[in-house]
Design a protein around this motif. Structure first.
Motif, PDB file in Angstrom:
ATOM      1  N   ARG A  79     -30.143  33.985   4.020  1.00  0.00           N
ATOM      2  CA  ARG A  79     -29.546  35.020   3.188  1.00  0.00           C
ATOM      3  C   ARG A  79     -28.061  35.191   3.521  1.00  0.00           C
ATOM      4  O   ARG A  79     -27.224  35.332   2.623  1.00  0.00           O
ATOM      5  CB  ARG A  79     -30.300  36.334   3.391  1.00  0.00           C
ATOM      6  CG  ARG A  79     -29.771  37.527   2.572  1.00  0.00           C
ATOM      7  CD  ARG A  79     -29.677  37.226   1.080  1.00  0.00           C
ATOM      8  NE  ARG A  79     -30.923  36.774   0.496  1.00  0.00           N
ATOM      9  CZ  ARG A  79     -31.918  37.551   0.086  1.00  0.00           C
ATOM     10  NH1 ARG A  79     -31.812  38.866   0.205  1.00  0.00           N
ATOM     11  NH2 ARG A  79     -33.009  37.032  -0.435  1.00  0.00           N
ATOM     12  N   TYR A 118     -24.287  44.307   2.176  1.00  0.00           N
ATOM     13  CA  TYR A 118     -23.713  45.115   3.244  1.00  0.00           C
ATOM     14  C   TYR A 118     -24.560  45.093   4.517  1.00  0.00           C
ATOM     15  O   TYR A 118     -24.086  45.497   5.578  1.00  0.00           O
ATOM     16  CB  TYR A 118     -23.500  46.557   2.772  1.00  0.00           C
ATOM     17  CG  TYR A 118     -22.245  46.734   1.958  1.00  0.00           C
ATOM     18  CD1 TYR A 118     -21.002  46.424   2.503  1.00  0.00           C
ATOM     19  CD2 TYR A 118     -22.288  47.211   0.654  1.00  0.00           C
ATOM     20  CE1 TYR A 118     -19.841  46.592   1.761  1.00  0.00           C
ATOM     21  CE2 TYR A 118     -21.138  47.372  -0.094  1.00  0.00           C
ATOM     22  CZ  TYR A 118     -19.922  47.060   0.470  1.00  0.00           C
ATOM     23  OH  TYR A 118     -18.762  47.213  -0.266  1.00  0.00           O
ATOM     24  N   ARG A 119     -25.760  44.612   4.410  1.00  0.00           N
ATOM     25  CA  ARG A 119     -26.573  44.445   5.624  1.00  0.00           C
ATOM     26  C   ARG A 119     -25.948  43.415   6.558  1.00  0.00           C
ATOM     27  O   ARG A 119     -26.108  43.481   7.774  1.00  0.00           O
ATOM     28  CB  ARG A 119     -27.983  44.010   5.246  1.00  0.00           C
ATOM     29  CG  ARG A 119     -28.895  43.747   6.454  1.00  0.00           C
ATOM     30  CD  ARG A 119     -30.286  43.373   6.022  1.00  0.00           C
ATOM     31  NE  ARG A 119     -31.182  43.210   7.163  1.00  0.00           N
ATOM     32  CZ  ARG A 119     -32.473  42.903   7.086  1.00  0.00           C
ATOM     33  NH1 ARG A 119     -33.020  42.730   5.876  1.00  0.00           N
ATOM     34  NH2 ARG A 119     -33.200  42.766   8.164  1.00  0.00           N
ATOM     35  N   PHE A 175     -21.453  40.610  -5.244  1.00  0.00           N
ATOM     36  CA  PHE A 175     -22.824  41.018  -5.585  1.00  0.00           C
ATOM     37  C   PHE A 175     -23.313  40.223  -6.796  1.00  0.00           C
ATOM     38  O   PHE A 175     -24.440  39.720  -6.821  1.00  0.00           O
ATOM     39  CB  PHE A 175     -22.888  42.521  -5.904  1.00  0.00           C
ATOM     40  CG  PHE A 175     -22.339  43.424  -4.837  1.00  0.00           C
ATOM     41  CD1 PHE A 175     -22.372  43.059  -3.500  1.00  0.00           C
ATOM     42  CD2 PHE A 175     -21.785  44.655  -5.179  1.00  0.00           C
ATOM     43  CE1 PHE A 175     -21.870  43.903  -2.513  1.00  0.00           C
ATOM     44  CE2 PHE A 175     -21.283  45.501  -4.208  1.00  0.00           C
ATOM     45  CZ  PHE A 175     -21.322  45.118  -2.881  1.00  0.00           C
ATOM     46  N   LYS A 176     -22.447  40.126  -7.803  1.00  0.00           N
ATOM     47  CA  LYS A 176     -22.815  39.427  -9.032  1.00  0.00           C
ATOM     48  C   LYS A 176     -23.003  37.944  -8.789  1.00  0.00           C
ATOM     49  O   LYS A 176     -23.951  37.324  -9.294  1.00  0.00           O
ATOM     50  CB  LYS A 176     -21.740  39.674 -10.098  1.00  0.00           C
ATOM     51  CG  LYS A 176     -22.047  39.047 -11.447  1.00  0.00           C
ATOM     52  CD  LYS A 176     -20.961  39.370 -12.461  1.00  0.00           C
ATOM     53  CE  LYS A 176     -21.272  38.750 -13.814  1.00  0.00           C
ATOM     54  NZ  LYS A 176     -20.195  39.063 -14.813  1.00  0.00           N
ATOM     55  N   GLN A 190     -17.955  43.790  -5.708  1.00  0.00           N
ATOM     56  CA  GLN A 190     -18.820  43.751  -6.888  1.00  0.00           C
ATOM     57  C   GLN A 190     -18.940  42.330  -7.425  1.00  0.00           C
ATOM     58  O   GLN A 190     -20.015  41.906  -7.874  1.00  0.00           O
ATOM     59  CB  GLN A 190     -18.260  44.669  -7.971  1.00  0.00           C
ATOM     60  CG  GLN A 190     -19.208  44.903  -9.135  1.00  0.00           C
ATOM     61  CD  GLN A 190     -20.481  45.646  -8.721  1.00  0.00           C
ATOM     62  OE1 GLN A 190     -20.417  46.618  -7.975  1.00  0.00           O
ATOM     63  NE2 GLN A 190     -21.625  45.169  -9.196  1.00  0.00           N
ATOM     64  N   ASP A 208     -26.153  37.423  -6.852  1.00  0.00           N
ATOM     65  CA  ASP A 208     -27.323  38.055  -7.472  1.00  0.00           C
ATOM     66  C   ASP A 208     -28.102  38.880  -6.446  1.00  0.00           C
ATOM     67  O   ASP A 208     -29.334  38.884  -6.425  1.00  0.00           O
ATOM     68  CB  ASP A 208     -28.241  37.001  -8.104  1.00  0.00           C
ATOM     69  CG  ASP A 208     -29.222  37.624  -9.105  1.00  0.00           C
ATOM     70  OD1 ASP A 208     -28.886  38.687  -9.657  1.00  0.00           O
ATOM     71  OD2 ASP A 208     -30.318  37.063  -9.305  1.00  0.00           O
ATOM     72  N   LEU A 209     -27.339  39.585  -5.589  1.00  0.00           N
ATOM     73  CA  LEU A 209     -27.932  40.428  -4.564  1.00  0.00           C
ATOM     74  C   LEU A 209     -27.452  41.863  -4.733  1.00  0.00           C
ATOM     75  O   LEU A 209     -26.396  42.123  -5.309  1.00  0.00           O
ATOM     76  CB  LEU A 209     -27.549  39.929  -3.162  1.00  0.00           C
ATOM     77  CG  LEU A 209     -28.097  38.557  -2.757  1.00  0.00           C
ATOM     78  CD1 LEU A 209     -27.490  38.132  -1.429  1.00  0.00           C
ATOM     79  CD2 LEU A 209     -29.628  38.597  -2.651  1.00  0.00           C
ATOM     80  N   SER A 210     -28.234  42.782  -4.201  1.00  0.00           N
ATOM     81  CA  SER A 210     -27.882  44.194  -4.294  1.00  0.00           C
ATOM     82  C   SER A 210     -26.778  44.541  -3.304  1.00  0.00           C
ATOM     83  O   SER A 210     -26.484  43.778  -2.368  1.00  0.00           O
ATOM     84  CB  SER A 210     -29.107  45.059  -3.991  1.00  0.00           C
ATOM     85  OG  SER A 210     -29.483  44.912  -2.623  1.00  0.00           O
ATOM     86  N   THR A 211     -26.181  45.714  -3.528  1.00  0.00           N
ATOM     87  CA  THR A 211     -25.145  46.191  -2.616  1.00  0.00           C
ATOM     88  C   THR A 211     -25.665  46.255  -1.190  1.00  0.00           C
ATOM     89  O   THR A 211     -25.022  45.787  -0.248  1.00  0.00           O
ATOM     90  CB  THR A 211     -24.667  47.587  -3.049  1.00  0.00           C
ATOM     91  OG1 THR A 211     -24.179  47.524  -4.385  1.00  0.00           O
ATOM     92  CG2 THR A 211     -23.587  48.105  -2.116  1.00  0.00           C
ATOM     93  N   GLY A 212     -26.857  46.831  -1.023  1.00  0.00           N
ATOM     94  CA  GLY A 212     -27.439  46.978   0.312  1.00  0.00           C
ATOM     95  C   GLY A 212     -27.710  45.647   0.977  1.00  0.00           C
ATOM     96  O   GLY A 212     -27.526  45.508   2.194  1.00  0.00           O
ATOM     97  N   ALA A 213     -28.156  44.664   0.187  1.00  0.00           N
ATOM     98  CA  ALA A 213     -28.474  43.352   0.749  1.00  0.00           C
ATOM     99  C   ALA A 213     -27.233  42.685   1.325  1.00  0.00           C
ATOM    100  O   ALA A 213     -27.277  42.059   2.386  1.00  0.00           O
ATOM    101  CB  ALA A 213     -29.100  42.465  -0.322  1.00  0.00           C
TER     102      ALA A 213
END
Length: 207
Positions: A12, A49-50, A38-39, A35, A42-47
């Protein structure tokens, strides 16, 4: 809840770095937003920023990966037997790494990836953490290139009366200049690098 394997975490993280590399190569650092990453991934903000707290951390990761790729490629060259002419090794390895990195970045040419490297150098003037990453990368490269130069000195293909560090720093400067030409003019082929190196390295032998 099932534990996530380290292999999954590593994959990841690699996915995020690859996506950021594509964004940076395509649009540049300053025009790329989180942003966009993220696009692209194709992952979320949280994914995202982890793994990375900011765009600057992503830039550092992309730069570190480029150095690792270059270092590993030249490290393998030091183990070749018999050793090939130095001009051939330098041009082949360096051009191959640029092509691989450009492909991974989704760039149409090595010139686009060379432009990304120039951006990294420029960012070092404003970002101390990135400057530290770059210095560490060059220190690692210096170790590998020193081993390479010593191998050629021991094989009698390079003189031993010049400090290894001086040879390494000069070769680094030459490669950096090659990157600049590739980024600005886009016509710095591996054949050009090889022919130029061969001419310089055999100048005394031909007189």
């Amino acid at each position: 809840m099932a534990r996530v394997s380290q292999a999954h975490l590593d994959a990841r993280r690699q996915q995020i770095i690859a996506g950021a590399r594509r964004c940076f190569t395509r649009n540049g650092f300053h025009a790329t937003s989180m942003q966009d990453v993220f696009k692209e991934t194709d992952l979320s903000t949280g994914a995202v920023y982890r793994y990375f707290n900011s765009k600057d951390e992503l830039i550092q990761a992309v730069a570190a990966e480029a150095f690792t790729s270059m270092r590993d490629a030249f490290a393998s060259a030091t183990r070749e037997t018999p050793i090939r002419p130095l001009d051939e090794v330098l041009s082949d390895v360096f051009s191959r790494v640029l092509e691989e990195q450009a492909h991974q970045a989704g760039a149409e040419s090595t010139g686009a990836f060379a432009e990304l490297i120039l951006q990294v150098w420029g960012e070092c003037l404003r970002s101390e953490p990135l400057a530290i990453t770059l210095r560490r990368g060059y220190e690692d490269m210096h170790v590998v290139w020193s081993e390479l130069v010593r191998a050629y000195q021991e094989a009698g293909q390079l003189p031993t009366n010049v400090p290894t560090d001086h040879v390494v720093r000069t070769l680094m400067a030459l490669v950096q200049g090659y990157i600049v030409q590739q980024a600005l003019f886009g016509d710095a082929s591996s054949a050009m690098l090889r022919n130029g190196l061969h001419t310089l390295m055999t100048a005394n032998a031909d007189t």
